[in-house]
Design a protein around this motif. Sequence first.
Motif, PDB file in Angstrom:
ATOM      1  N   GLU A  25       1.543   5.863  -4.539  1.00  0.00           N
ATOM      2  CA  GLU A  25       2.497   6.305  -3.650  1.00  0.00           C
ATOM      3  C   GLU A  25       1.959   5.838  -2.171  1.00  0.00           C
ATOM      4  N   TYR A  26       0.624   5.929  -1.817  1.00  0.00           N
ATOM      5  CA  TYR A  26       0.248   5.099  -0.499  1.00  0.00           C
ATOM      6  C   TYR A  26       0.690   3.954  -0.135  1.00  0.00           C
ATOM      7  N   LEU A  27       0.494   2.898  -0.951  1.00  0.00           N
ATOM      8  CA  LEU A  27       1.034   1.419  -1.319  1.00  0.00           C
ATOM      9  C   LEU A  27       2.298   1.311  -1.115  1.00  0.00           C
ATOM     10  N   LYS A  28       3.113   2.272  -1.759  1.00  0.00           N
ATOM     11  CA  LYS A  28       4.458   1.971  -1.845  1.00  0.00           C
ATOM     12  C   LYS A  28       5.260   2.217  -0.448  1.00  0.00           C
ATOM     13  N   SER A  29       4.360   3.073   0.378  1.00  0.00           N
ATOM     14  CA  SER A  29       4.896   3.458   1.926  1.00  0.00           C
ATOM     15  C   SER A  29       4.550   2.405   2.756  1.00  0.00           C
ATOM     16  N   ARG A  30       3.784   1.470   2.310  1.00  0.00           N
ATOM     17  CA  ARG A  30       3.253   0.346   3.371  1.00  0.00           C
ATOM     18  C   ARG A  30       4.242  -0.800   3.485  1.00  0.00           C
ATOM     19  N   PRO A  31       4.448  -1.259   4.351  1.00  0.00           N
ATOM     20  CA  PRO A  31       5.407  -2.466   4.658  1.00  0.00           C
ATOM     21  C   PRO A  31       4.766  -3.806   3.668  1.00  0.00           C
ATOM     22  N   PRO A  32       5.823  -4.624   3.401  1.00  0.00           N
ATOM     23  CA  PRO A  32       5.420  -5.717   2.663  1.00  0.00           C
ATOM     24  C   PRO A  32       4.216  -6.614   3.062  1.00  0.00           C
ATOM     25  N   GLU A  33       4.475  -6.680   4.533  1.00  0.00           N
ATOM     26  CA  GLU A  33       3.478  -7.602   5.295  1.00  0.00           C
ATOM     27  C   GLU A  33       2.134  -6.847   5.146  1.00  0.00           C
ATOM     28  N   VAL A  34       2.163  -5.586   5.158  1.00  0.00           N
ATOM     29  CA  VAL A  34       0.665  -5.082   5.054  1.00  0.00           C
ATOM     30  C   VAL A  34       0.155  -5.251   3.751  1.00  0.00           C
ATOM     31  N   GLN A  81      -8.998  16.352  -1.930  1.00  0.00           N
ATOM     32  CA  GLN A  81      -9.332  16.586  -0.624  1.00  0.00           C
ATOM     33  C   GLN A  81      -9.888  15.502  -0.062  1.00  0.00           C
ATOM     34  N   VAL A  82     -10.807  14.765  -0.587  1.00  0.00           N
ATOM     35  CA  VAL A  82     -11.609  13.867   0.281  1.00  0.00           C
ATOM     36  C   VAL A  82     -10.549  12.637   0.288  1.00  0.00           C
ATOM     37  N   TRP A  83      -9.659  12.475  -0.574  1.00  0.00           N
ATOM     38  CA  TRP A  83      -8.707  11.242  -0.688  1.00  0.00           C
ATOM     39  C   TRP A  83      -7.487  11.507   0.426  1.00  0.00           C
ATOM     40  N   HIS A  84      -7.239  12.758   0.470  1.00  0.00           N
ATOM     41  CA  HIS A  84      -6.013  12.832   1.441  1.00  0.00           C
ATOM     42  C   HIS A  84      -6.557  12.944   2.772  1.00  0.00           C
ATOM     43  N   PHE A  85      -7.777  13.235   3.040  1.00  0.00           N
ATOM     44  CA  PHE A  85      -8.337  13.181   4.203  1.00  0.00           C
ATOM     45  C   PHE A  85      -8.723  11.831   4.689  1.00  0.00           C
ATOM     46  N   MET A  86      -8.996  10.942   3.752  1.00  0.00           N
ATOM     47  CA  MET A  86      -9.405   9.506   3.927  1.00  0.00           C
ATOM     48  C   MET A  86      -8.075   8.762   4.261  1.00  0.00           C
ATOM     49  N   LEU A  87      -7.177   9.126   3.926  1.00  0.00           N
ATOM     50  CA  LEU A  87      -5.930   8.507   3.977  1.00  0.00           C
ATOM     51  C   LEU A  87      -5.102   8.966   5.346  1.00  0.00           C
ATOM     52  N   GLN A  88      -5.413   9.971   5.822  1.00  0.00           N
ATOM     53  CA  GLN A  88      -5.064  10.355   7.260  1.00  0.00           C
ATOM     54  C   GLN A  88      -6.212   9.457   8.190  1.00  0.00           C
ATOM     55  N   TYR A  89      -7.387   9.335   7.906  1.00  0.00           N
ATOM     56  CA  TYR A  89      -8.480   8.741   8.588  1.00  0.00           C
ATOM     57  C   TYR A  89      -7.799   7.226   8.890  1.00  0.00           C
ATOM     58  N   LEU A  90      -7.409   6.693   7.400  1.00  0.00           N
ATOM     59  CA  LEU A  90      -6.982   5.244   7.476  1.00  0.00           C
ATOM     60  C   LEU A  90      -5.464   5.190   8.500  1.00  0.00           C
ATOM     61  N   GLY A 143       4.480  -4.686  -4.747  1.00  0.00           N
ATOM     62  CA  GLY A 143       4.242  -6.261  -4.324  1.00  0.00           C
ATOM     63  C   GLY A 143       3.600  -6.787  -5.250  1.00  0.00           C
ATOM     64  N   VAL A 144       3.044  -6.455  -6.528  1.00  0.00           N
ATOM     65  CA  VAL A 144       2.268  -7.111  -7.551  1.00  0.00           C
ATOM     66  C   VAL A 144       3.146  -8.269  -8.108  1.00  0.00           C
ATOM     67  N   TRP A 145       4.275  -8.236  -8.559  1.00  0.00           N
ATOM     68  CA  TRP A 145       5.196  -9.313  -8.750  1.00  0.00           C
ATOM     69  C   TRP A 145       6.583  -9.051  -8.245  1.00  0.00           C
ATOM     70  N   ARG A 146       7.320 -10.415  -8.387  1.00  0.00           N
ATOM     71  CA  ARG A 146       8.516 -10.673  -7.583  1.00  0.00           C
ATOM     72  C   ARG A 146       9.566 -11.405  -8.524  1.00  0.00           C
TER      73      ARG A 146
END
Length: 496
Positions: A34-43, A229-238, A107-110
């Motif tokens: 879900e995190y990667l899906k929310s990133r723009p294609p260029e990211v 908890q740690v994963w959510h916290f690190m996503l906010q950090y990123l 963005g794994v395949w197209r």
Amino acid sequence: MSDVKSGQGNSSKGSSASSLITKPANLECKDLEEYLKSRPPEVLEKLYNYPAICLAVYRELPEIARQFVIRILFVEQPIPQAVVSSWATQVYAKENTSVSQVLTELGVWRSAAYPGGLAAWELCPTFKKNLKIALLGGGRPWSMSNALDPDQKSRDIDFLDTYAMSRWRCVLHYMVGAGSSKGMEGEGISPDAVRILLHANLMKRDETDGSPVITRQGFQFLLLDTQAQVWHFMLQYLDTCEARGLNLPECLSMLFQLSFSTLGRDYSSEGLSPGLLTFLQHLREFGLVYQRKRKEGRFYPTRLAHNITSKNASHATTLAQDQESNATKDKGYIIVETNYRVYAYTDSNLQVALLGLFTELLYRFPNLVVGVLTRDSVRQAFRGGITAEQIISYLEQHAHPTMLTVEQTINTKSSLPPTVVDQVKLWENERNRFTYTEGVVYNQFLSQADFITLRDYAQSIGVMIWQNERIRTMVVTKNGHDDVKKFWKRYSKGGS
């Protein structure tokens, strides 16, 4: 001809009530997909320049998706989509479509052109190249792969587990400690961690004195398991990487490298960029790595970093220290009586502080805490954004086995006394006396017939909120306003 005036609101007094009071949002915990899906294609294109990220994405793909990727990884031309679909039987056609969508969104395949005009799939070149490197070797060495001499003061896994949880509990203690600059046991928390908690809306500034206080999302955060908890916290950090002057792909790549590391082994920090060295110190503060000194040339990844991205990590391998000293979390430690007394058999400062969010604590003994649910204590929790359902859910999750036996005896759905459950909900209802709905008011009709015609139409299409035939006033939903308005114009023209 009738005169109709419209205005937003659920009564003739207010214009838009929903803009005044907004319903608090629930905590949204994104997994890696879900995190990667929310990133723009260029990211995504930048992220896939790092083999560690490609390997992490491949590992977390659905099983059918992994099969598709590995079968076309070494094919140097597009594969017709009909051929890919034939790899799964018709029984799994729905899963096949879902997997194709996931791979496209990540963005794994197209889509690609195939001789003869057939629709085809091809792996994105950047992902394909770096996944090969991750699986087969080659490319540049990983940033922490330099050889090290044996550590004369090496640390074992038990020490790393204890260290990791002591650091992570600092964050949790701070959240329930009403903004104290130190945890419940005197451990410090960095200003950087406080900024992340505020950025993630796990805490907010109090309107009176400006001190950080826990939010509704923060309470939900405390109910998650440690890995989540740690994963959510690190996503906010990123999310704040760019503001810190750090490189997001570089930091995420190192985080995944840590997840692929060997627990109990030391790794080199030599050769890391200045940004990664800063990132390493932040990870040290959060308990994801252990380093004796800031300028020490080696560090040890902890289990917090090792399990951070794996959605299949079992509870048995998360952390031994995550089970509190007497394993109360697993077996249940809370007894709630019909007189609203709460008995918690625990010596954990964190669990005591959690109870203190919605109970009035009376006594504390070495392994027992006694509190009481009062109107004031529960309403204080409500003011912080905690809901009645969350309080009840927390007490049920940690109910003592004795409570479960009683529940079976009296044959109720909840392990808590019905009087307590009902009273907590009633205290919440005291604060929810009004329901706010955004709508449009129609009034000042010139005839009763016009009002009844428009009212019946609004009711027939299901957009009516409220109506009063005596004063010829009605309220429709904001979404239904356009349909009602168009109907009124047609009706007015026909009647004139």
